[in-house]
Design an enzyme around this catalytic site. Structure first.
Site, mmCIF file in Angstrom:
data_model
loop_
_atom_site.group_PDB
_atom_site.id
_atom_site.type_symbol
_atom_site.label_atom_id
_atom_site.label_comp_id
_atom_site.label_asym_id
_atom_site.label_seq_id
_atom_site.Cartn_x
_atom_site.Cartn_y
_atom_site.Cartn_z
ATOM 1 N N GLU A 134 -17.264 -6.037 -27.344
ATOM 2 C CA GLU A 134 -15.665 -5.114 -27.222
ATOM 3 C C GLU A 134 -14.452 -5.476 -26.487
ATOM 4 O O GLU A 134 -15.127 -5.632 -25.220
ATOM 5 C CB GLU A 134 -16.282 -4.093 -28.013
ATOM 6 C CG GLU A 134 -16.543 -3.045 -27.093
ATOM 7 C CD GLU A 134 -16.678 -2.105 -27.528
ATOM 8 O OE1 GLU A 134 -17.975 -1.965 -28.673
ATOM 9 O OE2 GLU A 134 -16.963 -0.394 -27.333
ATOM 10 N N LYS A 136 -12.081 -4.137 -23.715
ATOM 11 C CA LYS A 136 -12.156 -2.903 -22.206
ATOM 12 C C LYS A 136 -10.926 -2.234 -22.822
ATOM 13 O O LYS A 136 -9.569 -2.382 -21.640
ATOM 14 C CB LYS A 136 -12.383 -2.655 -21.398
ATOM 15 C CG LYS A 136 -12.706 -1.641 -20.807
ATOM 16 C CD LYS A 136 -13.084 -2.167 -19.078
ATOM 17 C CE LYS A 136 -13.938 -0.875 -18.167
ATOM 18 N NZ LYS A 136 -12.537 -0.824 -17.881
ATOM 19 N N ASP A 138 -7.180 0.146 -21.857
ATOM 20 C CA ASP A 138 -6.796 0.285 -20.910
ATOM 21 C C ASP A 138 -5.860 1.332 -20.613
ATOM 22 O O ASP A 138 -4.666 1.568 -21.771
ATOM 23 C CB ASP A 138 -5.884 -0.692 -20.013
ATOM 24 C CG ASP A 138 -6.459 -0.341 -18.358
ATOM 25 O OD1 ASP A 138 -6.604 0.452 -18.079
ATOM 26 O OD2 ASP A 138 -5.009 -1.331 -18.599
ATOM 27 N N TYR A 247 -15.637 4.160 -29.594
ATOM 28 C CA TYR A 247 -16.555 3.421 -29.378
ATOM 29 C C TYR A 247 -17.064 3.313 -28.943
ATOM 30 O O TYR A 247 -18.462 2.773 -28.713
ATOM 31 C CB TYR A 247 -15.591 1.787 -28.160
ATOM 32 C CG TYR A 247 -15.096 3.127 -26.996
ATOM 33 C CD1 TYR A 247 -16.139 3.669 -26.181
ATOM 34 C CD2 TYR A 247 -13.761 2.749 -26.386
ATOM 35 C CE1 TYR A 247 -15.299 4.769 -24.958
ATOM 36 C CE2 TYR A 247 -13.355 3.734 -24.866
ATOM 37 C CZ TYR A 247 -14.059 4.153 -24.541
ATOM 38 O OH TYR A 247 -13.744 4.984 -23.677
ATOM 39 N N LYS A 343 -14.648 -7.367 -15.986
ATOM 40 C CA LYS A 343 -13.153 -7.272 -15.716
ATOM 41 C C LYS A 343 -12.190 -8.317 -15.761
ATOM 42 O O LYS A 343 -12.775 -9.253 -15.147
ATOM 43 C CB LYS A 343 -12.952 -6.401 -14.603
ATOM 44 C CG LYS A 343 -13.620 -4.882 -14.759
ATOM 45 C CD LYS A 343 -13.097 -4.485 -15.106
ATOM 46 C CE LYS A 343 -11.577 -3.575 -13.906
ATOM 47 N NZ LYS A 343 -11.302 -2.283 -14.335
ATOM 48 N N CYS A 437 27.193 4.582 3.244
ATOM 49 C CA CYS A 437 26.849 3.405 2.236
ATOM 50 C C CYS A 437 26.618 2.233 2.954
ATOM 51 O O CYS A 437 27.847 2.117 3.672
ATOM 52 C CB CYS A 437 28.241 3.427 1.377
ATOM 53 S SG CYS A 437 28.246 1.618 0.038
ATOM 54 N N CYS A 440 30.016 -0.102 2.621
ATOM 55 C CA CYS A 440 31.559 0.205 3.409
ATOM 56 C C CYS A 440 31.588 1.128 3.956
ATOM 57 O O CYS A 440 32.918 1.940 4.491
ATOM 58 C CB CYS A 440 32.458 0.510 1.693
ATOM 59 S SG CYS A 440 31.987 2.171 1.234
ATOM 60 N N CYS A 455 28.011 5.873 -3.971
ATOM 61 C CA CYS A 455 28.749 5.529 -3.145
ATOM 62 C C CYS A 455 29.915 5.403 -4.045
ATOM 63 O O CYS A 455 30.316 5.208 -4.828
ATOM 64 C CB CYS A 455 28.451 4.262 -2.226
ATOM 65 S SG CYS A 455 30.380 3.011 -1.882
ATOM 66 N N CYS A 460 34.560 -0.038 -2.898
ATOM 67 C CA CYS A 460 33.806 -1.444 -2.235
ATOM 68 C C CYS A 460 33.225 -2.157 -2.700
ATOM 69 O O CYS A 460 32.825 -2.515 -4.177
ATOM 70 C CB CYS A 460 31.891 0.463 -2.230
ATOM 71 S SG CYS A 460 30.777 -0.488 -1.694
#
Ligand code: IVH
Length: 698
Positions: A134, A136, A138, A247, A343, A437, A440, A455, A460
């Site tokens: 079945e 797995k 996550d 499960y 896995k 910044c 600028c 900024c 700018c």
């Protein structure tokens, strides 16, 4: 769980109750009302195949609520109204598990599985073993305890011996039955193991909402699910739409001493039993095989399907099917000898963080971007990842030179999961956030309740460039031929300095640039000219007002005759618009109170752009009025945005996800999880792109 006859009977009862709603339903019908609601929760949350409209369910639910309010003495703990908790959870007390929650041994390839099979055969002294395989899931593991058919306790795994009690939060998950007829097979107390998860659609929706609020998104659905279980407010938990797959029946006691019911002699039958009791077990996904070779094939087959599932799985679990044999094989101190996880290819990788770059976006937000030694994760090479803001860097304790674990879950943008502090050499450098910044050099500002440094110099160059790039982008004014690279180039050469400048570009000069032939200049001219006729909602979106996405822009476009009318709308008036909350309203309000922005709009009008809400965009009497659509996969004849426009033009509506409200799913090439989900809802019509074209008369 429900036979064909029972399904028909409950559906009949539903109709009957709905008919009686207007006359009022009295307390005599309370059991039938609860039965009907449980039936529809099961159809919706376990089977994914609703039989009534959401609004009908809500009406019946409200009727039950009313009866119970008037007759509190008849409330039962497993009534559908009793999921919703009133108060906040104070804490999550630690509770002992009835049996330790062990983890599984891992395998990564066919060889590992052959090895596992060999050991099982040895232990069992058999030549061939029957396995049940079945997915797995996550998510985060949980234990559910039922006593006398009632759910009495839910707990997280914790350290395997004791976990946190999270019953109130688990009760918010509607695929978990509040009561289940264990007594029908003589069971008095049962402990069930399962996984809490959030499906991919709900996860992306949740991440989008975080991003919209200026918060960093979560790295993966797993963290979203486990994090949600620890929320103090059960109402918030309910909103996130978690799901539970069960499960394993890990423990049970019988009412009367005696032999184990025969249904519990194999794992596959146990899954079937749990399914029949109303749980969501992998009953449809599980398969039983004799011998390991077929198991290996099934694992590989499932890995291919991984991306098409509506939820994340990170592998398969292979279990010895016979429970007496499981008992004979027993466990080590860490894991059962009768099961193993296979896995899938990892979507995580480790790499080194080599530096941080600070980028200035169109709203002036300074975003730190981690530069990484390039590494492959989930099929793509990743070399830089946004690390969002200063708080995020602090929380993750990121340092330059660190080894970091990165993850790319499904189609999610890659994220740094954590830095590997244990393997630091001492040469790692702390990350210092700039005070000026990076483009600028003006001083950066941060609002108190915000995590972002900005900024605030509107001139700018970084912001100017980003604003123009957004303005011309595909979903905004869609000016082809003036992509990101051209915008940057024109700015650099002094040919473009602001948005109105797009409409007074010096084509003479452009045609003298290398690589700009007559044809490309003509195309550019035509595209710019064409953009003047773009509908108002596109222009509103293109202006890049904070928190105003495409959907809000459409709402706004409907609210005025002329763009400049926004100058006269109050905060309250703005908040009355659909989906416009305080924050969004404030942002729109201040945008239109700003002189510079008004001047910009006036310049655009002078350049000949459409600022009037000329055509009414909501068609109420079109061919598709009242019909909902969703596009998925790759379309070939049309772009998705064009197809969506066509639907809207005929009065149809575009939905953001698959639900019972959806009428048509248009599935293009390589359609994935949305298609799979839609297949499970009978009322949705799944059509191809060419069928769609026929439908709209193209
Ligand atoms: S069986 C004693 N089955 O994977 C056997 N576990 O590392 C208990 N998991 O902690 C586990 N899907 O949270 C089992 N179909 C499945 C599973 C599953 C996900 C999780 C579970 C466990 C971890 C094992």
């Amino acid at each position: 769980m429900y036979t064909k006859e029972q399904t028909a009977a409950w559906q009949e009862a539903t109709r009957e109750l709905l008919d009686r709603l207007s006359k009022g339903i009295d307390k005599q019908s309370v059991n039938s009302l609860r039965g009907v609601l449980r039936f529809h929760e099961y159809r919706y949350y376990v089977l994914n195949d609703p039989l009534i409209a959401d609004a009908e369910y809500d009406r019946l639910y409200k009727a039950l609520e009313k009866i119970e309010q008037q007759n509190p003495e008849i409330i039962t703990p497993d009534s559908p109204t009793q999921r919703v908790a009133l108060g906040l959870t104070k804490d999550f007390p630690t509770v002992q598990h009835l049996v330790p929650m062990l983890s599984l041994d891992n395998s990564y390839n066919a060889e590992d599985l052959l090895d596992f099979d060999r050991k099982v055969k040895e232990g069992a002294q058999l030549d061939e073993i029957e396995y049940c395989v079945e997915p797995k899931f996550d998510g985060g593991s949980i234990s559910l305890i039922y006593e006398n058919d009632m759910l009495v306790r839910a707990a997280t795994r914790g350290d395997g011996v004791a976990g946190d009690e999270v019953t109130t939060n688990i009760r918010q998950i509607r695929s978990v039955p509040l009561s289940a007829a264990f007594s029908s097979i003589g069971i008095e107390q049962a402990e069930i193991r399962g996984e809490v998860l959030i499906n991919k659609d709900n996860f992306s929706r949740y991440n989008e909402s975080l991003i919209e609020e200026g918060l960093p998104p979560l790295a993966n659905p797993r963290n979203a699910a486990s994090g949600t279980l620890r929320l103090k407010d059960p109402k918030e938990v309910a909103k996130r739409n978690l799901e539970v797959f069960v499960y394993h029946l890990s423990f049970f006691t019988l009412k009367k001493e005696g032999a184990t019911p025969s249904t519990l002699l194999t794992h596959a039958n146990t899954l079937q039993l749990l399914w029949d009791l109303g749980f969501r077990s992998p009953e449809k996904e599980k398969k039983v095989f004799k011998g390991i070779a077929a198991v290996i094939d099934y694992c590989k087959e499932f890995e291919e399907k991984r991306d098409n599932l509506p939820y994340e799985i990170d592998g398969m679990v292979i279990k010895v099917n016979s429970i007496p044999l499981q008992e004979k094989l027993g466990m080590t101190s860490h894991h059962p000898r009768w099961a193993v996880a296979f896995k899938f290819k990892a979507r995580q990788a480790t790499t080194r963080l080599t530096g941080i770059e600070f980028q200035v976006g169109r709203t002036g937000a300074v975003t730190p971007v981690a530069k990484l030694e390039p590494v492959a994760v989930g099929g793509v090479i990743v070399s830089s990842i946004s690390v969002h803001n200063q708080d995020y860097i602090r929380e993750k304790d990121l340092r330059i030179g660190d080894q970091v674990l990165i993850e790319r879950a499904g189609d999610v943008i890659p994220q740094i999961v954590k830095s590997l502090a244990d393997v630091r050499t001492g040469n790692e450098k702390k990350i210092t956030f700039p005070t000026k910044c990076p483009v600028c050099s003006s001083t950066l500002h941060k609002e108190e309740e915000e995590a972002v440094w900005r900024c605030i110099n509107l001139e700018c160059p970084a912001q100017v460039a980003e604003r123009i790039i957004h303005f011309v982008s595909k979903d905004a004014m869609d000016i082809r031929g003036l992509g990101e690279a051209n915008v940057r180039k024109f700015i650099e050469l002094g040919l473009l300095k602001d948005i109105p400048g797009i409409y007074s570009l010096d084509f003479e000069k452009i045609s003298q640039l290398e690589g700009y032939g007559k044809k490309s200049v003509d195309n550019l001219k035509a595209a710019i000219e064409g953009s003047k006729q773009q509908p108002l909602h596109r222009l509103i979106y293109a202006l890049g007002i904070r928190y105003v996405g495409e959907t809000t822009a459409r709402t706004l476009a409907q609210a005025v005759h002329h763009l400049i009318d926004f100058r006269t709308l109050s905060l309250d008036q703005l908040q009355e618009l659909e989906d416009v909350g305080t924050k969004v309203a404030e942002s729109i309000y201040s945008f239109f109170q700003n002189g510079g922005n008004i001047a910009l709009i006036q310049q655009l009008e002078k350049a000949g752009l459409t600022l009037l809400n000329t055509k009414k965009e909501i068609v109420t009497d079109g061919n598709l009025s009242g019909t909902t659509f969703l596009f998925t996969g790759t379309l070939t004849a049309l772009k998705r945005s064009e197809a969506e426009e066509l639907v809207r033009a005929q009065g149809g509506q575009i939905l953001s996800g698959v639900s019972a409200k959806l009428n048509y799913l248009v599935a293009g090439e390589e359609a994935g999880s949305k298609l799979e989900k839609a297949k499970k809802i009978n009322s949705i019509r799944i059509i191809s792109e060419s069928e769609f074209l026929q439908l709209i008369g193209k």
